[in-house]
Design an enzyme around this catalytic site. Structure first.
Site, PDB file in Angstrom:
ATOM      1  CD  GLU A   1      -8.231   7.213   5.069  1.00 26.55           C
ATOM      2  OE1 GLU A   1      -8.105   7.102   6.309  1.00 26.55           O
ATOM      3  OE2 GLU A   1      -7.286   6.988   4.287  1.00 26.55           O
TER       4      GLU A   1
ATOM      5  CD1 TRP B   1      -3.781   1.537   5.406  1.00 25.71           C
ATOM      6  CD2 TRP B   1      -5.836   2.278   5.837  1.00 25.71           C
ATOM      7  NE1 TRP B   1      -4.392   1.842   4.206  1.00 25.71           N
ATOM      8  CE2 TRP B   1      -5.658   2.299   4.449  1.00 25.71           C
ATOM      9  CE3 TRP B   1      -7.067   2.700   6.348  1.00 25.71           C
ATOM     10  CZ2 TRP B   1      -6.643   2.713   3.557  1.00 25.71           C
ATOM     11  CZ3 TRP B   1      -8.050   3.126   5.459  1.00 25.71           C
ATOM     12  CH2 TRP B   1      -7.838   3.121   4.090  1.00 25.71           C
TER      13      TRP B   1
ATOM     14  CE1 TYR C   1      -3.592   2.623   0.559  1.00 20.55           C
ATOM     15  CE2 TYR C   1      -2.315   3.282   2.474  1.00 20.55           C
ATOM     16  CZ  TYR C   1      -3.339   3.517   1.575  1.00 20.55           C
ATOM     17  OH  TYR C   1      -4.091   4.664   1.691  1.00 20.55           O
TER      18      TYR C   1
END
Length: 191
Positions: free
Chosen positions: A48, A56, A26
């Site tokens: 988000e 995350w 990522y």
């Protein structure tokens, strides 16, 4: 370590991406790169919001399922979700099952549709890009909000969006490359 870290592959990265895996991929391939199109913006905004209070990495591991159950983040489809769809999502262990966040995803899809007559979600968000990105050397120097994220949060809330607080919007601005989130010394800084 709070500064850029050189991995086993000899490449300097932000410390949270030092080890091989989904977070490194990522970091190297997506984080801080521009995205385009309504569904790309709605996806990042939605993810988000779902990340709030979680790691995350959890969201990245669940992203394929999020994309599937939210119809590729097609605003028209998600805006049409009804009680049966919400119940289906609450029962799907492949995603984060949080009723308020699921409601926010539907609310935000509807608000995204309403923005189309005013230039669209992408145009609105891009309008809040900062003139300059911070250039932190360590994670301790990384801001979690900015005047732009505060203003974007207020504007999105005014337009009917939910789960769009200033910290979440700062993370969005980083994720979609409207500011450079990488530490000085990271190979992706200013890339």
């Amino acid at each position: 370590m709070t500064g850029a870290v050189v991995g086993e592959d000899g490449v300097a990265r932000c410390p949270w991406a030092a080890a091989p895996g989904v977070m490194r991929a990522y970091h190297d391939d997506e984080w801080g790169r521009r995205v385009h199109g309504e569904s790309a913006y709605l996806e990042r905004l939605t993810l988000e919001a779902f990340q709030s209070g979680l790691s995350w990495a959890t969201i990245l591991h669940k992203r394929p399922a999020f994309r599937e159950v939210f119809a590729g983040f097609d605003a028209e489809v998600v805006a049409g979700f009804d009680d049966a769809d919400r119940a289906r999502l609450m029962g799907d262990a492949r995603i984060v099952r949080n009723r308020a966040k699921i409601e926010a995803a539907v609310t935000n899809a509807r608000a995204t549709l309403a923005l189309r007559e005013h230039g669209g979600l992408e145009q609105l968000v891009v309008g809040f890009a900062p003139e300059r990105s911070p250039a932190p050397a360590t994670t301790d120097e990384v801001p979690t909000t900015s005047p732009e994220s505060l203003a974007l949060s207020k504007e999105l809330k005014r337009r009917g969006f939910a789960f769009v607080g200033p910290t979440t919007m700062h993370a969005l601005l980083e994720a979609i490359g409207l500011l450079d989130p990488h530490l000085r010394g990271c190979h992706r800084r200013a890339a």
